[in-house]
Design a protein around this motif. Structure first.
Motif, PDB file in Angstrom:
ATOM      1  N   LEU A 322       0.831  -1.210   0.000  1.00  0.00           N
ATOM      2  CA  LEU A 322       0.000   0.000   0.000  1.00  0.00           C
ATOM      3  C   LEU A 322       0.863   1.258   0.000  1.00  0.00           C
ATOM      4  O   LEU A 322       0.653   2.168  -0.812  1.00  0.00           O
ATOM      5  CB  LEU A 322      -0.925  -0.018   1.219  1.00  0.00           C
ATOM      6  N   VAL A 323       1.844   1.322   0.900  1.00  0.00           N
ATOM      7  CA  VAL A 323       2.689   2.518   1.001  1.00  0.00           C
ATOM      8  C   VAL A 323       3.498   2.712  -0.281  1.00  0.00           C
ATOM      9  O   VAL A 323       3.576   3.818  -0.828  1.00  0.00           O
ATOM     10  CB  VAL A 323       3.625   2.423   2.228  1.00  0.00           C
ATOM     11  N   THR A 324       4.108   1.637  -0.786  1.00  0.00           N
ATOM     12  CA  THR A 324       4.909   1.738  -2.007  1.00  0.00           C
ATOM     13  C   THR A 324       4.045   2.156  -3.193  1.00  0.00           C
ATOM     14  O   THR A 324       4.437   3.033  -3.991  1.00  0.00           O
ATOM     15  CB  THR A 324       5.592   0.401  -2.316  1.00  0.00           C
ATOM     16  N   GLY A 325       2.873   1.555  -3.334  1.00  0.00           N
ATOM     17  CA  GLY A 325       1.984   1.903  -4.438  1.00  0.00           C
ATOM     18  C   GLY A 325       1.540   3.352  -4.384  1.00  0.00           C
ATOM     19  O   GLY A 325       1.515   4.047  -5.405  1.00  0.00           O
ATOM     20  N   LEU A 326       1.185   3.847  -3.183  1.00  0.00           N
ATOM     21  CA  LEU A 326       0.759   5.243  -3.042  1.00  0.00           C
ATOM     22  C   LEU A 326       1.890   6.206  -3.382  1.00  0.00           C
ATOM     23  O   LEU A 326       1.672   7.222  -4.058  1.00  0.00           O
ATOM     24  CB  LEU A 326       0.266   5.488  -1.615  1.00  0.00           C
ATOM     25  N   LEU A 327       3.105   5.894  -2.934  1.00  0.00           N
ATOM     26  CA  LEU A 327       4.246   6.759  -3.226  1.00  0.00           C
ATOM     27  C   LEU A 327       4.502   6.832  -4.736  1.00  0.00           C
ATOM     28  O   LEU A 327       4.788   7.911  -5.277  1.00  0.00           O
ATOM     29  CB  LEU A 327       5.495   6.252  -2.510  1.00  0.00           C
ATOM     30  N   LEU A 328       4.396   5.695  -5.402  1.00  0.00           N
ATOM     31  CA  LEU A 328       4.617   5.689  -6.846  1.00  0.00           C
ATOM     32  C   LEU A 328       3.528   6.468  -7.582  1.00  0.00           C
ATOM     33  O   LEU A 328       3.808   7.174  -8.553  1.00  0.00           O
ATOM     34  CB  LEU A 328       4.674   4.249  -7.358  1.00  0.00           C
ATOM     35  N   ARG A 329       2.292   6.359  -7.126  1.00  0.00           N
ATOM     36  CA  ARG A 329       1.213   7.125  -7.754  1.00  0.00           C
ATOM     37  C   ARG A 329       1.419   8.622  -7.543  1.00  0.00           C
ATOM     38  O   ARG A 329       1.211   9.422  -8.456  1.00  0.00           O
ATOM     39  CB  ARG A 329      -0.143   6.706  -7.180  1.00  0.00           C
TER      40      ARG A 329
END
Length: 590
Positions: A322-329
C-alpha cells in the motif's frame, strides 16, 4: 582410531550436509528459475534441530544428514553476510548511484522511511517499546535484492522503480545497523561514546576511500598480469577482510568495510573479474547464513502461533504494498506500475534477517521476538515469486481498462506490429517516418504504457492467444510484422495467420537462417534473420580496416548473401530465393 573419529566429527558432518545441500538446491531451483534463497531456508528447516534433527535420538543414521552443531556455523554465516554486502557494493558503484541519484535518494528514501514509519507506528500501538518497534520497522521495510532483481526486468518502469528503491535500501543497511547498535542498552558510554565512535568511524571510512582509490588499481593490475585466478581471488578476499577489520576496529560493523571495499573495486576496470571470481564463495557463504535462518525456525513455535504468523505476514505485505503503491502514484507512475511494484516489493528481505540479528545483539528485541519475525520473513521470501506473478496479473487487468488513445482509425488499412520491444519500436519509427499507418500490440503492460506515453500507437493484447489480431483488423491489414523473440510462438502465429489469410503479407523476425527457414515453411512472406545483416556488416568493416579493397569486399559480401539466400530457399521449401527486401507491403498500400 583417530581417523574415524575425525570423519564423524560434528564439523565434518555439518560441512558435508552444507555442501550436499548447496549441490542439490542451486541446480534444482535454477532449473525452475527460482532463486536458491528459498531453497536454502527450506533446507535449514529440514535439517535443523526442529526438523529431522529432532529425530536423531530415535534414528541415529539421520545424524549424517542433519546439522548437529548449529552454533558452529555462525562464523561462516557472518562471513556470508560480509560477502553479500561486498557483492552489493560491487553492483552499486559510485557512477551508477550518481546516474540514478534522483530516483535512488528521492523515491528510495521515501519508500524506506515511509514503510519504516508505518510499521513502527503499528507495532508501537500494539505494545512494543519505541526502540524495538523502530528496529522491527526498519528491518521489515527492506525488500529482497536477491529475489526482486532476478524476477523483474530493470529496463521496464517496474524494474527501474524497484532498482532505485533496492539501491537505497542497500546503502541504508549499514547506517541502520549502526543506529541500532548505538540505540541499544548494550551500547556503553552513552551519547559521548556514540559521537566518538561516529567520528572515528568516519575517519576510517575516509582513509579507506582515499587509499583505495590509489592502491586498488595497481594491486589488481599486478594480480591480472600474473594471469593467476588464485592470486586474483586472494587479492579480492584480502581487500574485503582488511576493510572489514578496519571498520570493526573503529567500532563499526565489519559489513561497513565490506560494502566500501565493493564500492571501491566497482570503480576499477577489474570489477567484473572480481565479481565473477567471488560469486561461488558468496553464494555458498550466503547459503550457510540462510540455512542457519531456517534452522532457527522452530516448528513447535510455528504450530503454536500459526494464526499470528500468517496475520503478521499478510499485514506486513499489505502495508508495504500500500505505502509503495501510493508513493509511486504520487510521483506520477501509472496505476498498473504502482500496483505491480508495490506487490513485488512487499515481502521482507534476506537483509531483514541481518537487521533482526543486529537488533537482537543490541538488546532492542528479545530472541523470541526475533525468531517470530524471522519466521515471517522466511515465509515472505518463500512466496515472493507468487507475489510477483500476482502483481503482474493485476497490473495487466488494470491496463486493459485504460483508455486507448492516439490509436489509428480501426477501419483504415494499417500494419500490425506484434511485439513492442526494441525491434518493434524501431519498425514503428520507420513506418511513421514514411507515413504508413500501424498499430502495435504487446502483452507486456509496462511496454504498452511506456509506448503510449511516448506517442506510439500501441495497445495491450496477447497475439498468441484468442482473437487479438482479428480485433485489430488482420483481415484488412497491410502487413503483419512479427518482432517478438519467441521462435515457437512466432512459428505457430505465422501458421495460423497464413491459414486464415492466404494473401496477407507476413514479415517475421528470425533468430538465424535455420529459424528463418522454419518460418518460411510455416507461411511467412519474409523471414529476416537478425544475425545475418549484422554479421555481414561486421565482416565488411573488419575486412576494410584490414586493408582489403572495397570492391572485392562488396563482391564477397554479395556472394555470401546469395549463398545464404540459396540455403534459405532449400531449407524453407521455396520456389525461388527470398529477397532481402519485401515489396509485398508496398503493393498492398499502393
Amino acid at each position: 582410531m583417530a581417523a574415524p573419529h575425525e570423519l564423524t566429527s560434528p564439523f565434518i558432518s555439518d560441512a558435508l550436509v552444507i555442501l550436499g545441500a548447496a549441490g542439490a538446491v542451486i541446480p534444482i531451483f535454477a532449473r525452475f528459475r527460482i532463486t536458491p534463497v528459498i531453497g536454502f531456508i527450506l533446507i535449514g528447516l529440514l535439517v535443523g534441530p526442529s526438523g529431522l534433527g529432532r529425530l536423531v535420538p530415535q534414528f541415529p543414521l539421520l545424524y549424517h544428514i542433519t546439522i548437529s552443531d548449529p552454533e558452529g556455523l555462525d562464523i561462516f554465516a557472518e562471513f556470508g553476510i560480509i560477502l553479500l554486502l561486498f557483492s552489493i557494493g560491487l553492483e552499486l558503484s559510485f557512477g551508477r548511484l550518481w546516474q540514478m541519484r534522483r530516483q535512488v535518494f528521492g523515491l528510495g528514501s521515501l519508500e524506506l522511511l515511509g514503510i519504516g514509519a508505518a510499521i513502527t507506528a503499528v507495532l508501537a500501538s500494539i505494545g512494543h517499546d519505541i526502540g524495538g518497534a523502530l528496529a522491527l520497522g526498519l528491518a521489515l521495510a527492506l525488500s529482497s535484492t536477491a529475489l526482486v532483481l532476478k524476477i523483474t526486468n530493470t529496463t521496464t518502469p517496474v524494474g527501474r522503480a524497484a532498482l532505485a528503491m533496492l539501491l537505497f535500501e542497500d546503502i541504508a543497511l549499514v547506517p541502520i545497523i549502526f543506529l541500532l547498535g548505538a540505540m541499544g542498552p548494550s551500547a556503553a558510554g552513552g551519547f559521548s561514546a556514540m559521537v566518538s565512535t561516529v567520528a572515528v568511524g568516519f575517519a576510517v571510512i575516509a582513509v579507506l576511500l582515499i587509499s583505495g582509490r590509489f592502491l586498488l588499481p595497481p594491486l589488481f593490475a599486478q594480480a591480472a598480469r600474473t594471469k593467476s585466478p588464485e592470486l586474483f581471488l586472494a587479492a579480492s578476499l584480502l581487500v574485503v577482510i582488511l576493510a572489514s577489520l578496519s571498520t570493526a576496529a573503529a567500532g563499526l560493523s565489519p559489513i561497513v568495510g565490506a560494502l566500501i571495499a565493493g564500492l571501491l573495486i566497482a570503480e576499477t576496470e577489474y570489477h567484473g573479474e572480481v565479481e565473477h571470481i567471488t560469486e561461488p564463495f558468496k553464494g555458498l557463504a550466503l547459503g550457510v547464513f540462510l540455512i542457519t535462518v531456517g534452522m532457527s525456525i522452530d516448528f513447535a513455535v510455528v504450530a503454536q502461533n500459526i494464526g499470528t504468523i500468517l496475520l503478521a505476514t499478510f499485514g506486513v505485505i499489505a502495508l508495504k504494498a500500500l505505502v509503495t503503491g501510493l508513493l509511486l502514484r504520487i510521483t506520477g507512475a501509472r496505476r498498473g506500475t504502482a500496483m505491480e511494484t508495490g506487490i513485488l516489493m512487499s515481502s521482507p528481505s534476506e537483509t531483514t534477517l541481518i537487521v533482526l540479528t543486529a537488533a537482537t545483539t543490541a538488546q532492542l528485541i528479545s530472541p523470541g521476538t526475533s525468531q517470530f519475525w524471522q519466521i515471517v520473513t522466511a515465509l515472505g521470501l518463500t512466496i515472493t515469486p507468487l507475489l510477483a506473478l500476482l502483481g503482474r496479473t493485476m497490473a495487466r487487468r488494470i491496463d486493459r481498462y485504460e483508455p486507448q488513445s492516439a490509436l489509428p482509425d480501426e477501419h483504415a488499412p494499417r500494419a500490425i506490429i506484434v511485439g513492442f520491444g526494441r525491434v518493434g519500436q524501431l519498425v514503428a519509427d520507420m513506418l511513421t517516418r514514411h507515413g504508413k499507418a500501424y498499430i502495435a500490440v504487446d502483452s507486456d503492460a509496462d511496454l504498452v504504457s511506456d509506448g503510449k506515453h511516448q506517442g506510439y500507437a500501441v495497445t495491450f493484447g496477447d497475439a498468441a492467444r484468442g482473437n487479438a489480431l482479428e480485433r485489430l483488423g488482420a483481415d484488412k491489414a497491410t502487413a503483419v510484422i512479427l518482432t517478438m523473440d519467441e521462435p515457437v510462438s512466432a512459428q505457430r502465429l505465422v501458421r495460423r495467420l497464413r491459414g486464415a489469410y492466404p494473401d496477407l503479407p507476413i514479415i517475421a523476425r528470425a533468430r538465424d537462417t535455420t529459424h528463418a527457414a522454419v518460418l518460411y515453411r510455416a507461411g511467412a512472406s519474409q523471414a529476416v534473420p537478425e544475425t545475418l545483416e549484422s554479421s555481414l556488416q561486421l565482416s565488411e568493416a573488419v575486412l576494410v580496416d584490414l586493408g582489403v579493397p572495397m570492391g572485392p569486399v562488396i563482391a564477397s559480401i554479395h556472394e555470401k548473401r546469395d549463398a545464404l539466400r540459396t540455403q534459405l530457399m532449400e531449407e524453407g521449401g521455396l520456389s525461388e530465393k527470398p529477397a532481402l527486401r519485401s515489396s509485398t507491403m508496398r503493393d498492398r498500400t499502393a
